[in-house]
Design a protein around this motif. Structure first.
Motif, PDB file in Angstrom:
ATOM      1  N   UNK A  60     105.705  25.066  19.962  1.00 27.42           N
ATOM      2  CA  UNK A  60     107.157  25.226  20.086  1.00 27.42           C
ATOM      3  C   UNK A  60     107.721  26.159  19.016  1.00 27.42           C
ATOM      4  N   UNK A  61     107.019  26.296  17.903  1.00 32.23           N
ATOM      5  CA  UNK A  61     107.439  27.243  16.878  1.00 32.23           C
ATOM      6  C   UNK A  61     107.086  28.681  17.211  1.00 32.23           C
ATOM      7  N   UNK A  62     106.146  28.871  18.139  1.00 29.01           N
ATOM      8  CA  UNK A  62     105.694  30.216  18.511  1.00 29.01           C
ATOM      9  C   UNK A  62     106.400  30.785  19.731  1.00 29.01           C
ATOM     10  N   UNK A  63     106.981  29.922  20.552  1.00 28.84           N
ATOM     11  CA  UNK A  63     107.549  30.376  21.816  1.00 28.84           C
ATOM     12  C   UNK A  63     109.071  30.197  21.819  1.00 28.84           C
ATOM     13  N   UNK A  64     109.747  31.159  22.395  1.00 25.83           N
ATOM     14  CA  UNK A  64     111.177  31.073  22.649  1.00 25.83           C
ATOM     15  C   UNK A  64     111.312  31.064  24.165  1.00 25.83           C
ATOM     16  N   UNK A  65     111.862  29.987  24.703  1.00 28.83           N
ATOM     17  CA  UNK A  65     111.976  29.858  26.153  1.00 28.83           C
ATOM     18  C   UNK A  65     113.434  30.037  26.546  1.00 28.83           C
ATOM     19  N   UNK A  66     113.665  31.003  27.430  1.00 33.45           N
ATOM     20  CA  UNK A  66     115.025  31.321  27.880  1.00 33.45           C
ATOM     21  C   UNK A  66     115.598  30.173  28.701  1.00 33.45           C
ATOM     22  N   UNK A  67     116.906  30.084  28.669  1.00 29.00           N
ATOM     23  CA  UNK A  67     117.616  29.034  29.407  1.00 29.00           C
ATOM     24  C   UNK A  67     117.276  29.048  30.891  1.00 29.00           C
ATOM     25  N   UNK A  68     117.149  30.245  31.460  1.00 25.67           N
ATOM     26  CA  UNK A  68     116.895  30.382  32.893  1.00 25.67           C
ATOM     27  C   UNK A  68     115.402  30.490  33.218  1.00 25.67           C
ATOM     28  N   UNK A  83     113.463  24.360  30.623  1.00 31.12           N
ATOM     29  CA  UNK A  83     112.340  23.680  29.983  1.00 31.12           C
ATOM     30  C   UNK A  83     112.878  22.680  28.975  1.00 31.12           C
ATOM     31  N   UNK A  84     112.427  21.469  29.078  1.00 39.24           N
ATOM     32  CA  UNK A  84     112.836  20.391  28.188  1.00 39.24           C
ATOM     33  C   UNK A  84     111.996  20.463  26.912  1.00 39.24           C
ATOM     34  N   UNK A  85     112.607  20.883  25.792  1.00 44.17           N
ATOM     35  CA  UNK A  85     111.914  20.990  24.505  1.00 44.17           C
ATOM     36  C   UNK A  85     112.205  19.776  23.621  1.00 44.17           C
ATOM     37  N   UNK A  86     112.621  18.674  24.238  1.00 48.62           N
ATOM     38  CA  UNK A  86     112.936  17.484  23.444  1.00 48.62           C
ATOM     39  C   UNK A  86     111.666  16.944  22.780  1.00 48.62           C
ATOM     40  N   UNK A  87     111.821  16.246  21.658  1.00 55.01           N
ATOM     41  CA  UNK A  87     110.653  15.649  20.994  1.00 55.01           C
ATOM     42  C   UNK A  87     109.868  14.717  21.923  1.00 55.01           C
ATOM     43  N   UNK A  88     110.549  14.024  22.807  1.00 59.87           N
ATOM     44  CA  UNK A  88     109.872  13.119  23.736  1.00 59.87           C
ATOM     45  C   UNK A  88     108.995  13.896  24.720  1.00 59.87           C
ATOM     46  N   UNK A  89     109.533  14.963  25.251  1.00 56.96           N
ATOM     47  CA  UNK A  89     108.772  15.802  26.205  1.00 56.96           C
ATOM     48  C   UNK A  89     107.584  16.442  25.503  1.00 56.96           C
ATOM     49  N   UNK A  90     107.796  16.955  24.303  1.00 54.62           N
ATOM     50  CA  UNK A  90     106.692  17.571  23.564  1.00 54.62           C
ATOM     51  C   UNK A  90     105.619  16.550  23.217  1.00 54.62           C
ATOM     52  N   UNK A  91     106.015  15.327  22.922  1.00 54.35           N
ATOM     53  CA  UNK A  91     105.046  14.258  22.635  1.00 54.35           C
ATOM     54  C   UNK A  91     104.206  13.943  23.879  1.00 54.35           C
ATOM     55  N   UNK A  92     104.845  13.925  25.060  1.00 57.85           N
ATOM     56  CA  UNK A  92     104.092  13.687  26.310  1.00 57.85           C
ATOM     57  C   UNK A  92     103.087  14.807  26.546  1.00 57.85           C
ATOM     58  N   UNK A  93     103.510  16.044  26.321  1.00 57.91           N
ATOM     59  CA  UNK A  93     102.591  17.172  26.480  1.00 57.91           C
ATOM     60  C   UNK A  93     101.437  17.080  25.480  1.00 57.91           C
ATOM     61  N   UNK A  94     101.756  16.723  24.245  1.00 58.45           N
ATOM     62  CA  UNK A  94     100.718  16.614  23.207  1.00 58.45           C
ATOM     63  C   UNK A  94      99.682  15.553  23.572  1.00 58.45           C
ATOM     64  N   UNK A  95     100.115  14.490  24.244  1.00 58.19           N
ATOM     65  CA  UNK A  95      99.165  13.438  24.620  1.00 58.19           C
ATOM     66  C   UNK A  95      98.342  13.820  25.851  1.00 58.19           C
ATOM     67  N   UNK A  96      98.790  14.815  26.606  1.00 64.14           N
ATOM     68  CA  UNK A  96      98.083  15.252  27.807  1.00 64.14           C
ATOM     69  C   UNK A  96      97.009  16.286  27.499  1.00 64.14           C
ATOM     70  N   UNK A  97      97.258  17.149  26.521  1.00 68.62           N
ATOM     71  CA  UNK A  97      96.338  18.236  26.181  1.00 68.62           C
ATOM     72  C   UNK A  97      95.717  17.961  24.822  1.00 68.62           C
TER      73      UNK A  97
END
Length: 182
Positions: A60-68, A83-97
């Protein structure tokens, strides 16, 4: 699994050797532009690698994701928007990969002053969704737009069809067939 230096050199050589634009009249041609494109490709590779490791803080520190932003996921289905960059969403992604790595193989790049398209193969592996470490290479197209002096990701399309599947399998996938029998 991957020879890091070889892939990095190939990706950067390919980036600098490929045409930078579908229209030569629009193509930035300076050495600084070549370096900027090489830096974007290198950053894109670092993003993919962090994602496959499940290191969402780094990603998340390396990527800038546009609103659209639009995403066409490798698992198929409808394209998503935003794209949902919330801590909860990032935690789910971290547990998947987990425990993965990625190297980019650039197929083609196109660029204008404010838009870059990268067509590439992400040669990657990792543990995804609890499955054992395996090849997760994807064919990927990413589109970046310059905004406020930074490159923002506006579109990503990824699919797992790195290896040919043949007409019957492609037709079955197009019909929505569940090939794993579940």
């Amino acid at each position: 699994m991957f020879k890091s230096n070889i892939w990095r050199r190939l990706a950067l050589k390919a980036a600098l050797a490929m045409p930078l634009s579908a229209s030569a009249a629009q193509a930035p041609t300076s050495a600084s532009w070549d370096q900027e494109l090489a830096d974007l490709i290198s950053k894109t590779e670092a993003q993919a690698s962090a994602f496959m490791r499940g290191d969402m803080d780094k990603w998340s520190g390396l990527v800038r994701i546009a609103e659209e932003f639009t995403l066409m996921q490798p698992f198929g289905g409808e394209a998503s928007r935003g794209f949902d960059m919330s801590p909860e969403r990032l935690a789910r992604l971290a547990s998947t990969f987990r425990n993965g790595d990625a190297k980019l193989e650039l197929v083609q790049s196109y660029a204008s002053d404010d838009l870059v398209v990268l067509a590439m193969i992400e040669r990657q592996h990792g543990e995804v969704g609890g499955l054992p470490d395996q090849d997760w290479s994807l064919r990927v197209t990413q589109v970046y737009r310059r905004q406020g002096g930074q490159w923002w990701l506006v579109h990503r399309h990824a699919d797992p069809l790195v290896r040919p599947v043949g007409l019957e399998t492609a037709a079955a996938l197009a019909r929505g067939a569940n090939l794993d029998g579940r």
